[in-house]
Design an enzyme around this catalytic site. Structure first.
Site, short mmCIF file in Angstrom:
data_model
loop_
_atom_site.label_atom_id
_atom_site.label_comp_id
_atom_site.label_asym_id
_atom_site.label_seq_id
_atom_site.Cartn_x
_atom_site.Cartn_y
_atom_site.Cartn_z
N LYS A 6 0.73 -1.28 0.11
CA LYS A 6 -0.24 -0.08 -0.18
C LYS A 6 1.16 1.08 -0.16
CE LYS A 6 -1.92 -0.72 3.85
NZ LYS A 6 -0.98 -2.17 4.21
N ARG B 233 -10.14 1.08 8.09
CA ARG B 233 -10.00 -0.30 8.53
C ARG B 233 -10.66 -0.73 8.97
NH1 ARG B 233 -4.14 0.60 8.21
NH2 ARG B 233 -2.43 -0.98 9.31
N ARG C 271 11.73 -5.42 5.23
CA ARG C 271 11.73 -3.93 5.58
C ARG C 271 12.57 -3.32 5.92
NH1 ARG C 271 5.72 -1.70 5.45
NH2 ARG C 271 5.70 -2.38 7.17
N ARG D 266 10.97 -0.79 11.05
CA ARG D 266 9.72 -0.66 12.14
C ARG D 266 9.93 -1.48 12.76
NH1 ARG D 266 4.90 0.33 8.26
NH2 ARG D 266 3.58 -1.27 9.41
N ARG E 40 -0.79 -8.47 14.00
CA ARG E 40 -1.14 -7.57 12.49
C ARG E 40 -2.27 -8.13 11.67
NH1 ARG E 40 4.01 -4.84 11.48
NH2 ARG E 40 2.73 -3.86 9.33
P1 AP5 Z 1 5.02 -1.66 2.10
O1 AP5 Z 1 4.38 -0.86 0.88
O2 AP5 Z 1 5.93 -1.02 3.19
O3 AP5 Z 1 3.71 -2.43 2.30
P2 AP5 Z 1 2.67 -1.97 3.54
O4 AP5 Z 1 1.18 -2.64 2.33
O5 AP5 Z 1 2.55 -0.03 2.93
O6 AP5 Z 1 2.38 -2.28 4.92
P3 AP5 Z 1 2.43 -1.69 6.41
O7 AP5 Z 1 3.38 -2.89 6.77
O8 AP5 Z 1 2.71 -0.15 6.13
O9 AP5 Z 1 1.01 -1.82 6.96
P4 AP5 Z 1 0.30 -1.92 8.00
O10 AP5 Z 1 -1.11 -1.62 7.44
O11 AP5 Z 1 0.10 -2.83 8.50
O12 AP5 Z 1 1.01 -1.11 8.45
P5 AP5 Z 1 0.65 0.40 9.22
O13 AP5 Z 1 1.23 1.47 9.37
O14 AP5 Z 1 -0.71 1.33 7.92
O15 AP5 Z 1 5.62 -2.64 1.24
C1 AP5 Z 1 6.02 -4.05 2.57
C2 AP5 Z 1 7.88 -4.36 2.25
O16 AP5 Z 1 7.07 -4.69 1.12
C3 AP5 Z 1 8.96 -3.34 1.74
O17 AP5 Z 1 9.79 -3.10 1.63
C4 AP5 Z 1 8.70 -2.92 -0.11
O18 AP5 Z 1 9.92 -2.76 -0.58
C5 AP5 Z 1 8.01 -4.48 -0.68
N1 AP5 Z 1 7.44 -4.22 -1.33
C6 AP5 Z 1 6.37 -4.00 -2.27
N2 AP5 Z 1 5.85 -3.89 -3.20
C7 AP5 Z 1 6.61 -5.56 -3.08
C8 AP5 Z 1 6.35 -6.15 -4.68
N3 AP5 Z 1 5.87 -6.12 -5.42
N4 AP5 Z 1 7.52 -7.67 -4.22
C9 AP5 Z 1 8.08 -7.56 -3.32
N5 AP5 Z 1 8.11 -6.69 -2.27
C10 AP5 Z 1 7.59 -5.70 -2.16
O19 AP5 Z 1 -0.37 0.47 10.55
C11 AP5 Z 1 0.75 0.29 11.32
C12 AP5 Z 1 -0.34 0.30 12.33
O20 AP5 Z 1 -0.55 1.92 13.01
C13 AP5 Z 1 -1.11 -0.51 12.48
O21 AP5 Z 1 -1.15 -1.74 13.00
C14 AP5 Z 1 -1.98 -0.22 13.33
O22 AP5 Z 1 -1.76 0.01 15.01
C15 AP5 Z 1 -2.68 1.55 13.55
N6 AP5 Z 1 -3.10 2.42 12.63
C16 AP5 Z 1 -2.91 2.29 11.09
N7 AP5 Z 1 -3.86 3.21 10.73
C17 AP5 Z 1 -5.17 2.96 11.29
C18 AP5 Z 1 -6.12 2.84 11.01
N8 AP5 Z 1 -6.75 3.37 10.18
N9 AP5 Z 1 -7.10 2.44 11.74
C19 AP5 Z 1 -6.75 1.88 13.12
N10 AP5 Z 1 -5.29 1.36 13.40
C20 AP5 Z 1 -4.34 2.50 12.60
#
Ligand code: AP5
Length: 221
Positions: A19, A94, A133, A165, A176
Site C-alpha cells: 500500500k 480499516r 522492509r 519498524r 496484525r
Molecule cells: P509496503 O509498501 O511498506 O507495504 P504496506 O502495505 O504499506 O505495509 P504496512 O506494514 O505499512 O501496512 P500496515 O497496514 O500494517 O501498517 P500501517 O503503517 O498502516 O511494502 C512492504 C515491503 O514489501 C517493503 O519492504 C517493500 O519494499 C516491499 N514490497 C512492496 N511491494 C512489493 C512487491 N510487489 N514485491 C516485493 N516486495 C515488495 O499501520 C501500522 C499500525 O498503525 C497498525 O497496526 C495500527 O495499530 C495503526 N493504524 C494505522 N492505520 C490505522 C487505522 N486506519 N485504524 C486503526 N489503526 C491504524
C-alpha cells in the site's frame, strides 16, 4: 504531471501488501498527497503528543488504534488545501465504522471515492516482505533488503539512515495479520457492493508490474 479530475483513492490490503510503496508512486505521478494513518501515528509518537502516546500501546501490540482517534486525524488532514485535487488514503479505512464515517465526511464535502485498490498477497509473501522492509528516517522512502535494495546497506538515496519498524517482528506481524482478517477484510464486500473495488492479485508480481496495473486502471483504459 498526469491530471484525472478529483482523485480520492483508497489503498486496501494486508500489512506488507505494498500500500505504502504504491501510494508513493501514485502521489508523485498525480501530484496528490499520500495520507498514511500509520505514518501519521508514528509522527505523533515521535513528537510525543497525546495522540502518539495513546496510540503506541495499540500499535506495539499489532492492534488497531480506536476509531475516534483515527477519524479525528483524518478529518483534520483531508480538509487541507493540498487535498483539493485528490488524495490517497493508505491504511484507512480499516474497519466498517471507519468506512461508513469516511462516506459521511466525503458526502459533506461533496466528494466521492474514485477507486479502492485491493492487493491480494499470500501470507508467506507478506511475512517475507515485512521481515526485510527498511525505511528512511528522513524522507520515508521504503526499501526491501532483497526485493528493492537501497543504494548502500544502511543509507537511503537521500543520505538518511534506514531502520526497521518495531512492529515488523514475527509476533506482531502475526497479530496484525489476524486483526486484518477479522476487522478489515469485511471492507472488501462493502466496496464491492458500491462497485468501487479493483482487485489486484499482487503475489509474485514486482513493484513495477503492480504499479502499471494501477496506472492503467486510473487512466480508464
Ligand atoms: P509496503 O509498501 O511498506 O507495504 P504496506 O502495505 O504499506 O505495509 P504496512 O506494514 O505499512 O501496512 P500496515 O497496514 O500494517 O501498517 P500501517 O503503517 O498502516 O511494502 C512492504 C515491503 O514489501 C517493503 O519492504 C517493500 O519494499 C516491499 N514490497 C512492496 N511491494 C512489493 C512487491 N510487489 N514485491 C516485493 N516486495 C515488495 O499501520 C501500522 C499500525 O498503525 C497498525 O497496526 C495500527 O495499530 C495503526 N493504524 C494505522 N492505520 C490505522 C487505522 N486506519 N485504524 C486503526 N489503526 C491504524
Amino acid at each position: 504531471m498526469a491530471d484525472s479530475g478529483d482523485m480520492v483513492i483508497i489503498m486496501l490490503g494486508p500489512p506488507g501488501c505494498g500500500k505504502g510503496t504504491q501510494s508513493k508512486l501514485i502521489s508523485s505521478k498525480f501530484g496528490i498527497p499520500q495520507i498514511s494513518t500509520g505514518d501519521m501515528l508514528r509522527e505523533e509518537r515521535e513528537k510525543g503528543t497525546d495522540v502518539g502516546r495513546r496510540s503506541s500501546v495499540f500499535m506495539d501490540r499489532g492492534e488497531l488504534v480506536p476509531d475516534e482517534l483515527i477519524l479525528e486525524m483524518i478529518n483534520r488532514r483531508i480538509e487541507k488545501e493540498d487535498c483539493n485535487k485528490g488524495f490517497i488514503l493508505d491504511g484507512f479505512p480499516r474497519t466498517l465504522e471507519q468506512a461508513k464515517a469516511l462516506d459521511d465526511i466525503l458526502k459533506k464535502m461533496g466528494r466521492s471515492i474514485r477507486q479502492v485498490f485491493y492487493f491480494d498477497v499470500p501470507d508467506s509473501e507478506l511475512i517475507e516482505r515485512l521481515g526485510g522492509r527498511i525505511s528512511c528516517v528522513v524522507c520515508g522512502k521504503i526499501y526491501h533488503k532483497k526485493f528493492n535494495p537501497p543504494p548502500s546497506e544502511d543509507k537511503c538515496e537521500c543520505g538518511g539512515y534506514l531502520l526497521q519498524r518495531p512492529d515488523d517482528n514475527p509476533e506482531v506481524i502475526s497479530q496484525r495479520l489476524e486483526v486484518y482478517r477479522k476487522l478489515t477484510l469485511p471492507l472488501l464486500d462493502y466496496y464491492r457492493g458500491k462497485n468501487k473495488l479493483f482487485e489486484i492479485h499482487g503475489g509474485g508480481k514486482t513493484i513495477e508490474e503492480n504499479s502499471r496495473i494501477i496506472l492503467k486502471a486510473l487512466s480508464g483504459e
